[in-house]
Scaffold this motif. Structure first.
Motif, mmCIF file in Angstrom:
data_model
loop_
_atom_site.group_PDB
_atom_site.id
_atom_site.type_symbol
_atom_site.label_atom_id
_atom_site.label_comp_id
_atom_site.label_asym_id
_atom_site.label_seq_id
_atom_site.Cartn_x
_atom_site.Cartn_y
_atom_site.Cartn_z
ATOM 1 N N LEU A 141 1.684 -35.885 1.407
ATOM 2 C CA LEU A 141 2.688 -35.604 2.078
ATOM 3 C C LEU A 141 4.811 -35.352 1.471
ATOM 4 C CD1 LEU A 141 4.245 -36.148 5.243
ATOM 5 C CD2 LEU A 141 4.290 -38.629 4.029
ATOM 6 N N VAL A 142 4.677 -36.285 0.694
ATOM 7 C CA VAL A 142 5.759 -35.867 0.322
ATOM 8 C C VAL A 142 5.566 -34.766 -0.606
ATOM 9 C CG1 VAL A 142 7.507 -37.117 -1.744
ATOM 10 C CG2 VAL A 142 6.215 -38.546 0.127
ATOM 11 N N GLY A 143 4.789 -34.221 -1.652
ATOM 12 C CA GLY A 143 4.311 -33.003 -2.115
ATOM 13 C C GLY A 143 4.778 -31.649 -0.647
ATOM 14 N N SER A 144 4.269 -32.150 0.275
ATOM 15 C CA SER A 144 4.345 -31.020 1.376
ATOM 16 C C SER A 144 6.280 -30.590 1.380
ATOM 17 C CB SER A 144 3.425 -30.838 2.352
ATOM 18 O OG SER A 144 2.253 -31.247 1.828
ATOM 19 N N ALA A 145 6.665 -31.988 1.810
ATOM 20 C CA ALA A 145 7.638 -32.060 2.471
ATOM 21 C C ALA A 145 8.602 -32.006 1.095
ATOM 22 C CB ALA A 145 8.200 -33.824 2.978
ATOM 23 N N ALA A 146 8.803 -31.964 -0.572
ATOM 24 C CA ALA A 146 9.113 -31.229 -1.485
ATOM 25 C C ALA A 146 9.456 -30.059 -1.418
ATOM 26 C CB ALA A 146 9.042 -32.029 -1.984
ATOM 27 N N GLN A 147 7.783 -29.275 -0.906
ATOM 28 C CA GLN A 147 7.937 -27.925 -0.835
ATOM 29 C C GLN A 147 9.021 -27.081 0.085
ATOM 30 O OE1 GLN A 147 6.605 -25.539 -2.990
ATOM 31 N NE2 GLN A 147 8.186 -24.230 -2.168
ATOM 32 N N LEU A 148 8.764 -27.405 1.628
ATOM 33 C CA LEU A 148 9.641 -27.510 2.725
ATOM 34 C C LEU A 148 10.983 -27.494 2.738
ATOM 35 C CD1 LEU A 148 9.212 -26.711 5.784
ATOM 36 C CD2 LEU A 148 9.433 -29.015 5.956
ATOM 37 N N LEU A 149 11.613 -28.558 1.651
ATOM 38 C CA LEU A 149 13.023 -28.703 1.479
ATOM 39 C C LEU A 149 13.621 -27.760 0.472
ATOM 40 C CD1 LEU A 149 15.287 -30.899 1.769
ATOM 41 C CD2 LEU A 149 14.153 -31.991 -0.380
ATOM 42 N N ARG A 150 12.394 -27.589 -0.343
ATOM 43 C CA ARG A 150 12.901 -26.554 -1.413
ATOM 44 C C ARG A 150 13.339 -24.927 -1.204
ATOM 45 N NH1 ARG A 150 9.896 -29.297 -5.079
ATOM 46 N NH2 ARG A 150 7.857 -28.128 -4.651
ATOM 47 N N SER A 151 12.185 -24.557 0.538
ATOM 48 C CA SER A 151 11.714 -23.593 1.211
ATOM 49 C C SER A 151 13.273 -22.985 1.917
ATOM 50 C CB SER A 151 10.823 -23.093 1.908
ATOM 51 O OG SER A 151 10.014 -23.690 0.821
ATOM 52 N N ARG A 152 13.769 -24.711 3.036
ATOM 53 C CA ARG A 152 14.164 -25.029 4.152
ATOM 54 C C ARG A 152 15.591 -25.977 3.678
ATOM 55 N NH1 ARG A 152 13.597 -22.275 8.957
ATOM 56 N NH2 ARG A 152 15.369 -23.377 9.453
ATOM 57 N N PRO A 153 16.150 -25.516 2.693
ATOM 58 C CA PRO A 153 17.118 -26.780 2.314
ATOM 59 C C PRO A 153 17.829 -27.201 3.367
ATOM 60 C CG PRO A 153 17.652 -24.843 1.612
ATOM 61 C CD PRO A 153 15.714 -24.036 1.989
ATOM 62 N N ASP A 154 18.547 -25.761 4.445
ATOM 63 C CA ASP A 154 19.154 -26.066 6.318
ATOM 64 C C ASP A 154 18.886 -27.578 6.835
ATOM 65 O OD1 ASP A 154 17.283 -24.166 6.186
ATOM 66 O OD2 ASP A 154 17.303 -24.319 8.555
ATOM 67 N N LEU A 155 16.919 -28.063 6.672
ATOM 68 C CA LEU A 155 16.067 -29.039 6.831
ATOM 69 C C LEU A 155 16.315 -29.758 6.524
ATOM 70 C CD1 LEU A 155 13.256 -26.872 8.595
ATOM 71 C CD2 LEU A 155 15.220 -27.600 10.121
ATOM 72 N N ALA A 168 5.341 -28.923 8.192
ATOM 73 C CA ALA A 168 6.237 -28.033 8.446
ATOM 74 C C ALA A 168 6.255 -27.441 9.961
ATOM 75 C CB ALA A 168 5.550 -26.688 7.724
ATOM 76 N N CYS A 169 5.349 -26.922 11.028
ATOM 77 C CA CYS A 169 5.172 -26.549 12.191
ATOM 78 C C CYS A 169 6.324 -27.472 13.258
ATOM 79 C CB CYS A 169 4.147 -26.647 12.780
ATOM 80 S SG CYS A 169 3.449 -25.293 14.322
ATOM 81 N N ALA A 170 6.177 -28.590 12.648
ATOM 82 C CA ALA A 170 6.924 -29.840 13.647
ATOM 83 C C ALA A 170 8.436 -29.443 13.484
ATOM 84 C CB ALA A 170 6.572 -30.737 13.413
ATOM 85 N N LEU A 171 8.275 -29.454 12.066
ATOM 86 C CA LEU A 171 10.302 -29.530 11.736
ATOM 87 C C LEU A 171 10.713 -28.059 12.079
ATOM 88 C CD1 LEU A 171 10.111 -31.800 8.701
ATOM 89 C CD2 LEU A 171 11.346 -31.894 10.785
ATOM 90 N N VAL A 172 9.845 -26.742 11.815
ATOM 91 C CA VAL A 172 10.648 -25.613 11.809
ATOM 92 C C VAL A 172 10.128 -25.025 13.236
ATOM 93 C CG1 VAL A 172 10.451 -23.534 11.153
ATOM 94 C CG2 VAL A 172 10.485 -24.914 9.631
ATOM 95 N N HIS A 173 9.479 -25.380 13.875
ATOM 96 C CA HIS A 173 9.837 -24.879 15.593
ATOM 97 C C HIS A 173 9.137 -26.230 16.373
ATOM 98 C CE1 HIS A 173 8.652 -20.507 14.091
ATOM 99 N NE2 HIS A 173 7.970 -21.255 13.154
ATOM 100 N N GLY A 174 9.073 -27.200 15.404
ATOM 101 C CA GLY A 174 9.474 -28.475 17.134
ATOM 102 C C GLY A 174 8.394 -28.456 17.568
#
Length: 224
Positions: free
Chosen positions: A156-170, A81-87
């Motif tokens: 990993l995929v569970g974390s990514a799926a949750q991130l996707l639900r919260s940030r569909p723009d990503l 999340a930190c990598a994809l949301v904040h770079g």
């Protein structure tokens, strides 16, 4: 020396935790912790025993696998999340237990700018897998290496799926990096993405079904 100022890394981690929820939390509050807070195989073994006690099972592999899966989720979630949301890719070499549960603490928040890295997936994988591999190396319970790799992929995929639900723009970035990670190192061959929202089917089983009252996880290879 860190490429990103410690306060920036700490702020980015606080932000993803507040926006995405508990499993994305990685505490960076300065504090003095006892020596047993270090992320060692002994700490994982203690948490594995807690799992076995909770499910009233005497099979050591069950507790070890489920505790390992929980640790993997706690590592992948904030780093991805930190990598994809904040770079920012946090440096995880100092990570430790935050208490008796599965929460983690990062006493020295450091990180690198994602945009300056040759491969974001390689950098994220190195931070998370480096911690997991170090803990796994001291396991006294015999657990199949591919099961542990499958646990990591599932987390990993569970974390990514949750991130996707919260940030569909990503969506594009999340799917791309997740797929790259699944083709990196020991995650290669652990499973495959089966749906647009990161539904996943792993090729190994975490053994939860063997616990009394346990069942099969949504990504389990035993689900038909």
């Amino acid at each position: 020396m860190s490429e990103v100022a410690p306060e920036q890394v700490a702020e980015a981690l606080r932000d993803v935790a507040s926006r995405l929820g508990g499993f994305f939390a990685l505490d960076t509050t300065p504090t003095r912790r006892p020596p047993d807070a270090r992320l060692t195989h002994a700490g994982l073994a203690a948490r594995a025993q807690t799992v076995n006690d909770h499910y009233a099972t005497a099979e050591p592999r069950i507790g070890a696998s489920i505790a390992h899966l929980g640790l993997a989720a706690r590592l992948w979630s904030p780093v991805l999340a930190c990598a994809l949301v904040h770079g920012i890719v946090p440096t995880m070499s100092t990570v430790e237990w935050s208490g008796e549960g599965s929460a983690l603490h990062l006493p020295r928040p450091e990180g690198r700018h994602a945009s300056r890295l040759p491969s974001l997936a390689d950098a994220v994988f190195a931070e998370v897998d480096g911690v997991l591999a170090a803990v796994e190396s001291g396991l006294t319970v015999k657990v199949a290496p591919r099961l542990l790799a499958g646990n990591s992929a599932s987390a990993l995929v569970g974390s990514a799926a949750q991130l996707l639900r919260s940030r569909p723009d990503l969506r594009t970035d999340v799917r791309h990096v997740t797929q790259e990670l699944l083709e990196t190192g020991r995650l290669r061959g652990t499973g495959r993405i089966t749906g647009p929202d990161l539904a996943f089917r792993r090729r190994s089983c975490c053994l939860f079904y063997r616990a009394p009252g346990g069942g099969k996880c949504g990504d389990c290879c035993l689900v038909r």
